[in-house]
Design a protein around this motif. Structure first.
Motif, mmCIF file in Angstrom:
data_model
loop_
_atom_site.group_PDB
_atom_site.id
_atom_site.type_symbol
_atom_site.label_atom_id
_atom_site.label_comp_id
_atom_site.label_asym_id
_atom_site.label_seq_id
_atom_site.Cartn_x
_atom_site.Cartn_y
_atom_site.Cartn_z
ATOM 1 N N ILE C 403 -0.147 -12.847 6.917
ATOM 2 C CA ILE C 403 -1.487 -12.342 6.610
ATOM 3 C C ILE C 403 -1.823 -12.631 5.159
ATOM 4 O O ILE C 403 -2.860 -13.226 4.826
ATOM 5 C CB ILE C 403 -1.561 -10.833 6.906
ATOM 6 N N PHE C 404 -0.901 -12.263 4.269
ATOM 7 C CA PHE C 404 -1.199 -12.452 2.845
ATOM 8 C C PHE C 404 -1.298 -13.932 2.512
ATOM 9 O O PHE C 404 -2.267 -14.401 1.926
ATOM 10 C CB PHE C 404 -0.122 -11.792 1.989
ATOM 11 N N ALA C 405 -0.280 -14.675 2.942
ATOM 12 C CA ALA C 405 -0.269 -16.087 2.588
ATOM 13 C C ALA C 405 -1.499 -16.790 3.156
ATOM 14 O O ALA C 405 -2.128 -17.612 2.492
ATOM 15 C CB ALA C 405 1.005 -16.743 3.111
ATOM 16 N N GLY C 406 -1.863 -16.401 4.388
ATOM 17 C CA GLY C 406 -2.991 -17.079 5.012
ATOM 18 C C GLY C 406 -4.327 -16.675 4.421
ATOM 19 O O GLY C 406 -5.245 -17.470 4.315
ATOM 20 N N SER C 407 -4.428 -15.410 4.025
ATOM 21 C CA SER C 407 -5.733 -14.934 3.561
ATOM 22 C C SER C 407 -5.996 -15.288 2.107
ATOM 23 O O SER C 407 -7.149 -15.399 1.699
ATOM 24 C CB SER C 407 -5.805 -13.404 3.726
ATOM 25 N N LEU C 408 -4.942 -15.472 1.319
ATOM 26 C CA LEU C 408 -5.156 -15.656 -0.117
ATOM 27 C C LEU C 408 -6.097 -16.820 -0.380
ATOM 28 O O LEU C 408 -6.990 -16.745 -1.214
ATOM 29 C CB LEU C 408 -3.811 -15.911 -0.814
ATOM 30 N N GLY C 409 -5.922 -17.885 0.421
ATOM 31 C CA GLY C 409 -6.742 -19.059 0.162
ATOM 32 C C GLY C 409 -8.224 -18.751 0.220
ATOM 33 O O GLY C 409 -8.999 -19.170 -0.631
ATOM 34 N N SER C 410 -8.634 -17.955 1.228
ATOM 35 C CA SER C 410 -10.079 -17.738 1.387
ATOM 36 C C SER C 410 -10.542 -16.472 0.678
ATOM 37 O O SER C 410 -11.712 -16.366 0.328
ATOM 38 C CB SER C 410 -10.412 -17.655 2.882
ATOM 39 N N ALA C 411 -9.665 -15.512 0.466
ATOM 40 C CA ALA C 411 -10.102 -14.279 -0.192
ATOM 41 C C ALA C 411 -9.080 -13.844 -1.244
ATOM 42 O O ALA C 411 -8.406 -12.836 -1.080
ATOM 43 C CB ALA C 411 -10.290 -13.169 0.842
ATOM 44 N N ALA C 418 -5.123 -6.004 -2.137
ATOM 45 C CA ALA C 418 -4.423 -5.403 -1.002
ATOM 46 C C ALA C 418 -2.917 -5.412 -1.199
ATOM 47 O O ALA C 418 -2.211 -4.577 -0.649
ATOM 48 C CB ALA C 418 -4.788 -6.151 0.279
ATOM 49 N N LEU C 419 -2.420 -6.363 -2.000
ATOM 50 C CA LEU C 419 -0.967 -6.515 -2.114
ATOM 51 C C LEU C 419 -0.262 -5.217 -2.493
ATOM 52 O O LEU C 419 0.738 -4.851 -1.871
ATOM 53 C CB LEU C 419 -0.648 -7.615 -3.128
ATOM 54 N N PRO C 420 -0.757 -4.480 -3.498
ATOM 55 C CA PRO C 420 -0.033 -3.249 -3.849
ATOM 56 C C PRO C 420 0.167 -2.317 -2.666
ATOM 57 O O PRO C 420 1.069 -1.480 -2.671
ATOM 58 C CB PRO C 420 -0.943 -2.619 -4.902
ATOM 59 N N GLY C 421 -0.628 -2.521 -1.618
ATOM 60 C CA GLY C 421 -0.443 -1.685 -0.437
ATOM 61 C C GLY C 421 0.999 -1.666 0.033
ATOM 62 O O GLY C 421 1.560 -0.610 0.317
ATOM 63 N N ILE C 422 1.640 -2.834 0.075
ATOM 64 C CA ILE C 422 3.005 -2.830 0.601
ATOM 65 C C ILE C 422 3.938 -2.111 -0.360
ATOM 66 O O ILE C 422 4.936 -1.517 0.058
ATOM 67 C CB ILE C 422 3.495 -4.269 0.882
ATOM 68 N N LEU C 423 3.578 -2.119 -1.646
ATOM 69 C CA LEU C 423 4.414 -1.373 -2.594
ATOM 70 C C LEU C 423 4.306 0.120 -2.316
ATOM 71 O O LEU C 423 5.306 0.844 -2.204
ATOM 72 C CB LEU C 423 3.952 -1.686 -4.020
ATOM 73 N N VAL C 424 3.049 0.593 -2.146
ATOM 74 C CA VAL C 424 2.854 2.020 -1.888
ATOM 75 C C VAL C 424 3.533 2.414 -0.585
ATOM 76 O O VAL C 424 4.217 3.435 -0.487
ATOM 77 C CB VAL C 424 1.344 2.332 -1.833
ATOM 78 N N THR C 425 3.392 1.542 0.414
ATOM 79 C CA THR C 425 4.041 1.851 1.697
ATOM 80 C C THR C 425 5.537 2.012 1.492
ATOM 81 O O THR C 425 6.148 2.971 1.974
ATOM 82 C CB THR C 425 3.781 0.722 2.700
ATOM 83 N N ALA C 426 6.111 1.067 0.758
ATOM 84 C CA ALA C 426 7.545 1.175 0.509
ATOM 85 C C ALA C 426 7.850 2.503 -0.167
ATOM 86 O O ALA C 426 8.739 3.254 0.252
ATOM 87 C CB ALA C 426 7.992 0.018 -0.385
ATOM 88 N N ALA C 427 7.074 2.831 -1.185
ATOM 89 C CA ALA C 427 7.337 4.067 -1.927
ATOM 90 C C ALA C 427 7.297 5.259 -0.985
ATOM 91 O O ALA C 427 8.205 6.095 -0.961
ATOM 92 C CB ALA C 427 6.296 4.218 -3.026
#
Lengths: 639, 173, 493, 470, 101
Positions: C403-411, C418-427
């Motif tokens: 999702i991240f790799a694919g979306s970065l190109g267009s958005a 959105a990336l920090p989301g996975i950090l918060v989830t981990a926390a």
């Protein structure tokens, strides 16, 4: 050979997984199994280092599941494997609780490291990379009953993962730019290339505990000594530097990244050197020095890849040795405090000897490993800029000072009444078992001789392997200079009886931990709580306001077909007023279940809509006639 | 002459219509209504609808008779001769009905009525008869059904006891 | 074949309802048997799937008056979700070997629910889709209202019903709009996909209606308020199905209906979708971080995870200046995320059920150091948690990476946010593990508190599948990628 | 003029049935009136069967005063069947009553009136049919002869009388404006150039009568009171049979007789539909008496049905949609009333524990009420879907949105009945109150029909298709 | 003698009847009001037939239908009143206000 490469990665994983979940039943067999697997892996590592195979399989669109052993890997993989073997040997002797879990984690970690070291595409790299982080979390939190240990593990994982986000960015950039191969990143179109470089830098700095991420390493010291010895010296943090070495072309291609990496490394070497000097706890000292030494690796990754690799390997041996020695004392004497470790070296001579070798190497005393390797890095730095060189030298001097300080402490005669300082961490056993002593010897040897990697003729071979062009000619003068510097610092440290000035900022690891807490954690939590409150109150209320509006509308409706004209006239203001205070009431009531709201609102609507149904026929008549009149009006107006 | 007749009859019809609701006894109201109907019947005669006029008059007079009897049977004030006024919502009713009248009157005066098509038949009654026997046969058949239904329904509602009842038999839900 | 797979559970459900005297054990085993057979059948379908386009298509007239047909079939988008459905329901069946009140009705209800879910994923006709969509709501309402625990199960159920019913009607409006705009009038997805009917403002309005309906079901911020109460009061198996399958109906609608049928409206308003996705990601993660109840926390992480999906499909709509492969990867990631989230979150909810069953509360601070007394429970939960926070080696990583790799190109900016989301989830997962399982023991459960064999048998396969996909993604991607590429091309036309 | 007495065979059968039922009853002892019931049922069934040969005709008879087409055919099938169900519901309730026979007679007459209403293509016939179907309604409403029944009858009668006056006045006006011809075909031609002000008044007048018939605003006032006051079978009939006839009549009137360019009747009907559904739904909130609740729900349903009338002649699927919805509505509504008749209670709470006492009845209730909500795959869902589609197609998207919102609102009060019915009895388990068999059978039957409705809509819609194609 | 004149008469009768229907309490009086309204309709129907389309007989038949309707309404009205009086001893519409809401 390709099988060997697959096996190299898969074997420890499949061996570790079952151990991990095996529970208490597997405790007995765990160490032996782990040792066996580690030995096998070491052998495989040597084999693939010789044969340098490459394999790949389909993974996802735009990225293959690729592993390869290139020159750099050929040097690093065996080193890591061997150190892991030795550390596991030590652990077999020391670790008593939750053995199967511990060894399982260690093996999975080993697999992850080897995967990281041999990955050729970003997804694979990221895979090993993140698993390493998770394992370090679990290993640091090995004593899971201790809240502080668990918290420390969390800090380590989160901090490193914060850096890892960089890799996700890099991957996105790579895909947008057309490739996910590590080799291809340097060839990305400029914009995406810079994004990728930034991401890689962040990831590398995070794992290698460079500024500003260093603090997690300090807290990681709550983990068992073997963990510190493997993860936080030889393997995991080293991988941070290793990544940058492998992506040296990308850094160069993007230009600015080189300077960032170089200066970041150099400054870390300097600052964390100072921090190390200020520590009163042996493991903390070693941790800080790890960051500092990795600083040289990162610096080297920017300016002298070959030197960086050499330094990385030499440091792995040296620091593993030191951590194991410290661990031996910790388990024997139950303390890590320098003040209490006076004369520990004499009490356990072999450990003391090993520690001495390690410390001297750390100080950079010729002819030990780090002397030459560090110097090769510095040579590269000097070519880039004198300032960089000077900073590096200063760091080296600091290294000599703190190494000497530690050395002085453990080697001086046992003072009376020192026992009073023992057993601060746990109850020491007062003995160092052979199993603990054994691994020290080969590590000491490694720490002593690995310097040859940075000296002709081997240095050229390494350079070729790393593929960073010809190694910069090492000038004897500099070698001598740094050697003298090391000796001088050492003597000063040993001679100086009193402990050196230890400013608070240095003792507290530059307050990075506190800073992270204040600047990141607290705000995030506050924001989270605020949002949660918002979610409970405002959103629900917003939803609840809808019936309010409908209420107003319905009042209007009810008024419309209400009996009698006079009332209809005064309706409009009344409607608005009532709707208003209805909504107001909705707001006052604070948090209530949405449905009760709906129900009440609905019932009110019901009452209003039922008002016309008075049960009196003549009022029905009036309403019927009025509405029919309205109907005619509609038809007439709609033309 | 005809116009005069029309006006007179109209005035009688309306006046007696008003009287229906103004006189203070139900009996008189009944007769007022009957009078109004007679007047209307007269109006129909002016449109040489002899048959319909007569029918109207007869029907209504008969009904009024029934109604009179009826009231004697059921009303609160037997014979409905004592003064009474049972009104509600008078103002509203007045407003509404005046409004309706204004609208209708305005309409009937202002609407551009289409022009007359063809002339009246020689004998309207005959035409009516043919229509009943012909094109509108179904309507008449249905009316007979309606009358049948009315009988049944009225019996169900009005008669206290069904076929099976002796006086003592209890109601059953 | 498909029809058989879809309606067998319903038939058994009816049988169960009529068969009064059946003993509870027999009911459970019958239920398990049926679900397992379903799994096998779907595996068979998967195995025989050609790999491209629609397979097993059946197209019969159904309500000619309404122009609706009984048109079913599977392709690379629906097949994984079909399999997921059978697996999750099988897990619920096994899990429910623990005694439920009124087991016969419970089993029957779940079987019926399974039919609606399977039917939704195979239906290629808007009305058929809507029928199953609506019935799933009714069924889940019955589950929550009938078997929910907690004082206000009724109320939560009603909230859920009213809210999602509103969504479904918005959806229906959108469908009718499509039908009217299409020439000749039809509800058939394939036909509508072949030549997209609406353009311009009308298209935007129709898309709005459909998006509203799907967003409520998904749910995305700010339409998620029905989710936490529904989850908190639903029985464990109910939550598992609700989070594992029903939420997917929304996101599946994006890729199956909204994107292919309204391409240019989608392209024009994709940025809205992206923004909603990003907000859902961050919002869900942060609110989850602040939760004290384990189950509520998991519920909010669902908002976060679905946010990734929405982000990806939105980014796939931003055609300008991004290459097709990246967008295809994003869509692939979205579908993978649906499957992955279905597996992992179902497992987490079942485990939450275990927690409640043993401790009588979801409040995390009521526990502590459970790992000592219940090591297996702790291990399972830890694995599930790490899988959910996107640890590589589990399906979540494959999904989120794509999702991240694919979306970065267009958005790029959106992804950066959105990336920090996975950090918060981990926390939040680490913190939750710490509070419930690690540290000194604060809550002593009975010695027999550890997970039973049945519970393990229910949870373990889900996690094992997640691991399998994480290590051998091709198993899934081989099916998904062609379909994803097709969708990307459809949007881009 | 085409004299084909057999063309009206079903209607004649109904009339004959009414007469013969009355006569049969006259010679029966009180306890054996079930024979009369059989006669009535036979007549209804015969009417249905007699219709089948005529399926697919498209013509008018009796000088264009009566149309034989899809609408009439559907009416001839649906309305007698509905009457049959009503008889079934009544079987349990009125058996042995001393006016049992009269009940059936009035039912037959009401059915006949509704059929004529639906088939009438002549204002005069419309007026007469209106009378024919109103008179039995009053009779049935007051059939119980108790206090409430009397009030119900009074309200039906008075409101009906007023509306009837409107109808007659409107008919007179339109006939004259249409060039003196009262049958729709010539009327349409005549009205084309007529002064629209007068036409508007005339249309509203006629509409007043039809709105009373179908119980839509403003003619809805009698519905709740009558349904609550009358006996349950009567209530079932009041809310089903006349609506079927009236809606078809309205459709025919607007589709054939009144050109939309003279007066903008689509707008008027749309507004009335919106007001009706909204009022019905909101007023149904918080009703404690299930009868009133159902009554208001029927008002709301008529609101949805009017959507199809509003697009009469503008959306080609308007008529099929109307018919599908009518069929579904009739079945589902009668099912709900059947449950009511099988277990009559005065408050919703009394249904607590129904699922335990009578699971089948509870299932029926669930199906029928969810069906009235419009949950798939019930018959009403098919109807709603088609009607919404047709309305949107006819350019009334806003109305569709209003209807959708209303549907959500309606869910709420239907659940207010369902939840207690499905929840466990609070107190000690109550003993099953005696419940007659007839209604239960009807209930379950209708439930099945309503549930299979979406599929069951298929033949009907198909029939409409083919009749339209001829 | 013109159409508007007749229509005015009809309107007058109709309105007066309406007033009665709206304002009277006794059911019978309300019925009288309705009668009067129908009366107006009769006039209107007849006049419209005569002045607009005398050739078509439909207008006449309509008048007939109206009269028949009037009779039927009457009969039903009486029946209802009887029932009301018998069952609840009332002859006022207001006395029958039990069913409401």
């Amino acid at each position: 050979m390709t099988v060997a490469l697959w096996a190299l990665v898969v074997l420890p994983a499949v061996a570790g997984g079952p151990l991990l979940l095996g529970g208490r039943r597997a405790d007995r067999v765990a160490p032996a199994l782990a040792l066996g697997v580690a030995a096998l892996v070491a052998a495989l590592a040597v084999a693939v280092a010789a044969a340098r195979p490459a394999v790949d399989a389909p993974m996802m669109a735009g990225a293959r599941w690729g592993l390869a052993v290139d020159g750099t890997a050929a040097l690093v993989v065996p080193a890591v494997a061997v150190v892991a073997l030795l550390v596991l040997g030590y652990a077999a002797a020391e670790i008593r609780s939750g053995r199967s879990r511990f060894h399982g984690l260690m093996l999975v970690f080993l697999a992850a490291v080897l995967l990281t070291a041999t990955a050729t595409t970003l997804p694979v790299l990221l895979l090993g990379w993140e698993v390493m982080g998770a394992m370090s979390y679990a290993l640091i939190a090995h004593h899971w009953r201790r809240d502080d240990a668990v918290a420390a593990g969390g800090t380590a994982f989160l901090t490193t993962r914060a850096g890892d986000l960089g890799l996700y960015l890099a991957a996105g950039a790579g895909l947008a730019g057309g490739t996910l191969d590590l080799a291809g990143l340097a060839g990305l179109p400029p914009g995406w290339r810079d994004v990728a470089a930034a991401g890689v830098l962040a990831a590398g700095f995070g794992k290698a505990a460079q500024l500003p991420f260093s603090f997690w390493l300090s807290r990681a010291m709550l983990g068992p000594s073997p963990v510190s010895a493997l993860l936080h010296s030889a393997a995991m943090v080293a991988m941070g530097g290793y990544l940058l070495v492998r992506l040296h072309p990308l850094l160069v291609a993007s230009g600015w990244a080189v300077d960032v990496a170089a200066w970041g490394g150099a400054l870390t070497a300097l600052a964390l050197g100072a921090v190390a000097l200020a520590q009163s706890d042996l493991k903390q000292l070693l941790a800080a020095s790890t960051s500092a030494q990795l600083g040289y690796v990162v610096l080297g990754a920017a300016v002298a890849p070959a030197g960086a690799v050499a330094h990385l390997i030499g440091h792995a041996a040296t620091k593993a040795l030191l951590f194991l020695a410290a661990g031996a004392w910790l388990s024997a004497l139950g303390t890590r405090r320098l003040s209490a470790l006076r004369g520990a070296g004499r009490r356990h001579p072999l450990v003391g000897a090993g520690f001495a070798v390690g410390a001297l190497g750390l100080a950079g005393v010729p002819p030990l490993a780090l002397w030459a390797t560090k110097d090769e890095v510095l040579a590269g730095a000097r070519e880039r800029s004198p300032a960089l060189y000077l900073v590096g030298l200063a760091g080296a001097l600091l290294a000599a000072l703190y190494a000497g300080r530690a050395l002085a402490v453990v080697l001086r005669p046992v003072p009376p009444g020192v026992e009073s300082g023992y057993d601060t961490e746990r109850d020491g056993t007062r003995v160092v078992t052979p199993g603990q002593r054994g691994p020290l010897v080969p590590l000491a040897v490694g720490a002593a001789v690995l310097g040859v990697l940075a000296l002709p003729p081997l240095s050229q071979a390494v350079a070729d392997a790393v593929g960073s062009g010809p190694a910069p000619p090492t000038r004897i003068a500099e070698l001598v200079l740094s050697g003298l510097l090391a000796v001088a610092g050492l003597t000063v440290a040993v001679a100086a009886p009193a402990r050196p000035p230890a400013p608070g900022w240095a003792r507290a690891w530059l307050g990075l931990d506190l800073a992270a807490r204040l600047l990141v954690v607290r705000p995030t939590l506050a924001l989270a709580r605020g949002l949660a409150r918002f979610d409970d109150r405002v959103l629900d209320r917003a939803v609840r306001a809808v019936p309010g509006a409908a209420l107003g509308a319905a009042r209007g409706l009810a008024r419309f077909d209400d009996a009698g004209l006079d009332r209809a006239v005064g309706a409009v203001p009344a409607v608005t007023r009532r709707a208003a205070d209805a909504v107001a009431r909705l707001d006052d009531h604070g948090v209530h279940a949405l449905v009760r709201r709906l129900a009440r609102a609905a019932r009110r609507l019901g009452v209003l809509a039922r008002r016309p149904q008075t049960g009196l026929v003549h009022q029905y008549y009036v309403q019927v006639v009025l509405m029919l009149g309205a109907a005619v009006l509609i038809l007439l107006l709609a033309r | 002459m005809v116009v005069v007749a029309f006006v007179v009859l109209a005035l009688v019809a309306v006046a007696s219509g008003v009287a229906v609701f103004t006189v203070d006894s139900m009996a008189r109201a009944t007769f007022a209504l009957a009078l109004s109907f007679v007047a209307v019947g007269g109006e129909l005669l002016l449109l040489d609808l002899g048959y319909l006029g007569v029918v109207t008059v007869l029907m209504m007079v008969m009904e009024m008779a029934v109604m009179a009897v009826f009231m004697v049977m059921f009303m609160m004030n037997p014979a409905g001769l004592m003064p009474m006024s049972m009104l509600h919502n008078r103002r509203g009713a007045l407003a509404v009905s005046v409004g309706v009248f204004v609208v209708l009157a305005a309409g009937s005066v202002l609407v551009p009525w289409p022009t007359r098509r063809g002339g009246p038949p020689a004998d309207p009654t005959r035409a009516l008869g043919e229509a009943i026997m012909g094109s509108k046969m179904l309507v008449m058949m249905s009316i007979s059904a309606v009358l049948f239904a009315t009988m049944v329904a009225a019996l169900v509602l009005a008669t206290a006891r069904g076929r099976y009842d002796r006086a003592d038999s209890p109601e059953r839900p | 074949m498909l029809s058989l797979i879809v309606f067998t559970p319903l038939a058994v459900a009816v049988l169960l309802l009529c068969w009064r005297g059946l003993p509870a054990r027999a009911v459970s085993w019958l239920w398990i048997a049926v679900t397992v057979v379903e799994v096998v059948a779907v595996l068979g379908v998967w195995w025989a799937y050609p790999g491209e386009g629609f397979a097993y298509e059946v197209d019969r007239p159904w309500i000619p008056g309404a122009g609706a047909g009984y048109h079913v079939g599977v392709d690379g988008l629906s097949l994984p979700l079909l399999a997921l459905t059978t697996v999750v329901f099988a897990a619920c069946a096994v899990y429910s070997l623990r005694r439920q009140p009124r087991p016969r009705q419970f089993a029957a209800l779940f079987l019926a629910l399974q039919t609606t879910c399977l039917g939704l994923f195979v239906s290629l006709d808007l009305i058929l889709f809507f029928v199953f969509f609506d019935l799933s709501i009714v069924g889940m309402y019955a589950v929550i209202a009938g078997w929910g625990h907690g004082p206000q199960a009724r109320r939560s159920a009603l909230t859920f019903f009213l809210y999602t019913f509103l969504g479904s009607l918005a959806l229906l409006l959108g469908f009718i709009g499509l039908y009217v705009a299409a020439a000749p009038h039809t509800f058939d997805m394939v036909a509508l996909t072949r030549d997209p009917p609406t353009r311009g403002v009308a298209g935007a309005l129709v898309l709005l209606a459909i998006l509203l309906g799907l967003a409520i079901k998904t749910p995305t911020f700010p339409f998620h308020t029905w989710l936490p109460p529904a989850h908190t009061d639903a029985p464990a198996a109910g939550s598992a199905v609700l989070a594992g399958i029903l939420l997917k109906m929304g996101t599946y609608g994006f890729v199956r209906i909204a994107m292919p049928v309204l391409p240019d409206a989608w392209r024009r308003h994709a940025w809205v979708v992206v923004v909603v996705g990003v907000v859902s990601v961050l919002y869900g993660a942060l609110v989850a971080l602040a939760q004290r109840s384990f189950k509520r926390m998991v519920a909010y992480t669902s908002v976060n995870h679905m946010g990734y999906v929405v982000l990806a499909v939105g980014a796939a709509g931003l055609v300008a200046g991004s290459d097709a492969q990246a967008r295809a990867v994003a869509v692939t990631g979205a579908v993978t995320q649906m499957v992955s989230h279905g597996l992992i979150t179902s497992a987490l909810f079942l485990l939450a059920g275990v927690l409640y069953d043993r401790g009588g509360t979801y409040r995390m601070d009521a526990y502590g150091g459970l790992a000592g007394d219940t090591p297996r429970f702790a291990a399972l939960t830890a694995v599930a948690a790490f899988a959910s926070l996107g640890l590589p080696g589990f399906s979540g990583f494959i999904a989120e990476f794509q999702i991240f790799a694919g979306s970065l190109g267009s958005a790029p900016v959106a992804v950066a946010f959105a990336l920090p989301g996975i950090l918060v989830t981990a926390a939040l997962f680490l913190w939750a593990l710490h509070r419930v399982f690690l540290g000194p023991a604060r809550h002593r459960l009975s010695a027999t508190a550890d997970v039973t064999a049945a519970e393990t048998a229910a949870v373990l396969p889900l996690l094992a599948l997640s691991l399998l996909i994480g290590v051998f993604p091709r198993l899934l991607l081989d099916v998904v990628e062609p379909a994803a590429r097709a969708v990307t091309e459809l949007v881009a036309r | 003029m085409t004299e084909r007495p057999l063309a009206l065979l079903p209607e004649l059968l109904l009339l004959a049935g009414a007469v013969s039922t009355l006569l049969t009853g006259a010679f029966l002892p009180r306890e054996r009136q079930w024979v009369a019931r059989l006669v009535a049922a036979g007549a209804l069934l015969a009417a249905v069967l007699a219709t089948l040969p005529a399926v697919g005709e498209r013509t008018t008879v009796y000088a264009h005063s009566y149309a034989l087409d899809a609408g009439t055919t559907a009416a001839r099938l649906l309305i007698p069947l509905a009457g049959l169900l009503v008889v079934g519901i009544a079987a349990g309730r009125v058996a042995g009553n001393r006016r049992e026979t009269e009940f059936y007679v009035l039912t037959l007459l009401a059915v006949l009136g509704a059929v004529l209403l639906a088939g009438a293509s002549d204002l005069l016939l419309l007026a007469v049919a209106y009378l024919l179907s109103s008179v039995p309604l009053a009779g049935l409403a007051g059939w119980g002869r108790d206090r409430r029944g009397a009030e119900a009858a009074l309200k039906v009668y008075l409101v009906g009388a007023l509306a009837g006056v409107g109808l007659l006045a409107g008919a007179a006006l339109l006939t004259a404006l249409g060039g003196g011809a009262s049958d729709y075909d010539r009327l349409a031609a005549g009205l084309a150039g007529a002064p629209s002000t007068a036409v508007a008044v005339g249309v509203v007048g006629v509409l007043a009568g039809l709105l009373f018939k179908i119980g839509a605003v403003p003619g809805h006032f009698w519905v709740p009171d009558a349904v609550q006051g009358a006996s349950i079978p009567a209530g079932a009939l009041l809310t089903t049979v006349p609506k079927l006839g009236g809606l078809l009549a309205a459709y025919r009137l607007f589709a054939v007789a009144v050109p939309a360019d003279v007066v903008d009747w689509p707008l008027l009907v749309a507004v009335l539909a919106a007001v009706t559904m909204t009022l019905g739904n909101f007023a149904a909130f918080g009703q404690a008496d299930p009868r009133r609740l159902l009554a208001y729900s029927t008002v709301a349903q008529v609101g949805y049905l009017l959507m199809a009338v509003a697009v009469a002649g503008r959306a080609e699927r308007a008529l099929p949609a109307l018919l599908v919805y009518l069929a579904g509505y009739a079945v589902t509504n009668l099912g709900a009333f059947a449950v009511l008749a099988a277990e009559p209670h005065d408050t919703l709470d009394d249904y607590r524990g129904l699922a335990r006492r009578r699971p089948w009845l509870a299932a029926t209730l669930v199906i029928c009420l969810l069906g009235l909500v419009g949950t798939p795959p019930t018959a009403v869902f098919a109807g709603k879907l088609t009607v919404f589609t047709a309305a949107w197609d006819g350019g009334l998207a806003w109305l569709v949105v209003v209807a959708a919102v209303n549907t959500v609102a309606s869910l709420f009060y239907y659940l207010r009945w369902l939840v207690p019915a499905l929840s466990l009895p609070s107190g000690p388990r109550p003993l099953r109150p005696a419940s007659p068999r007839g209604p239960r059978v009807v209930a379950v039957a209708t439930a099945v029909a309503a549930l299979l409705g979406a599929a069951g809509a298929l033949p009907l819609a198909g029939l409409v298709e083919q009749t339209l194609q001829r | 003698m013109t159409l508007p004149m007749f229509l005015l008469l009809a309107s007058a009768l109709f309105s007066v009847g309406l007033y009665g229907a709206l304002s009277q309490q006794a059911v019978v009086m309300v019925m009288m009001g309705l009668e009067l309204m129908i009366n107006g309709v009769v006039v209107a129907a007849a006049a419209l037939w005569w002045f607009l389309a005398p050739q078509q007989p439909d207008g006449q038949v309509l008048v007939l239908v109206v009269i028949a309707a009037m009779t039927v309404e009457m009969a039903m009205g009486f029946a209802v009143v009887t029932l009301l009086f018998r069952s609840s001893d009332a002859d006022m519409t207001d006395m029958a206000g039990e069913l409401r809401g």
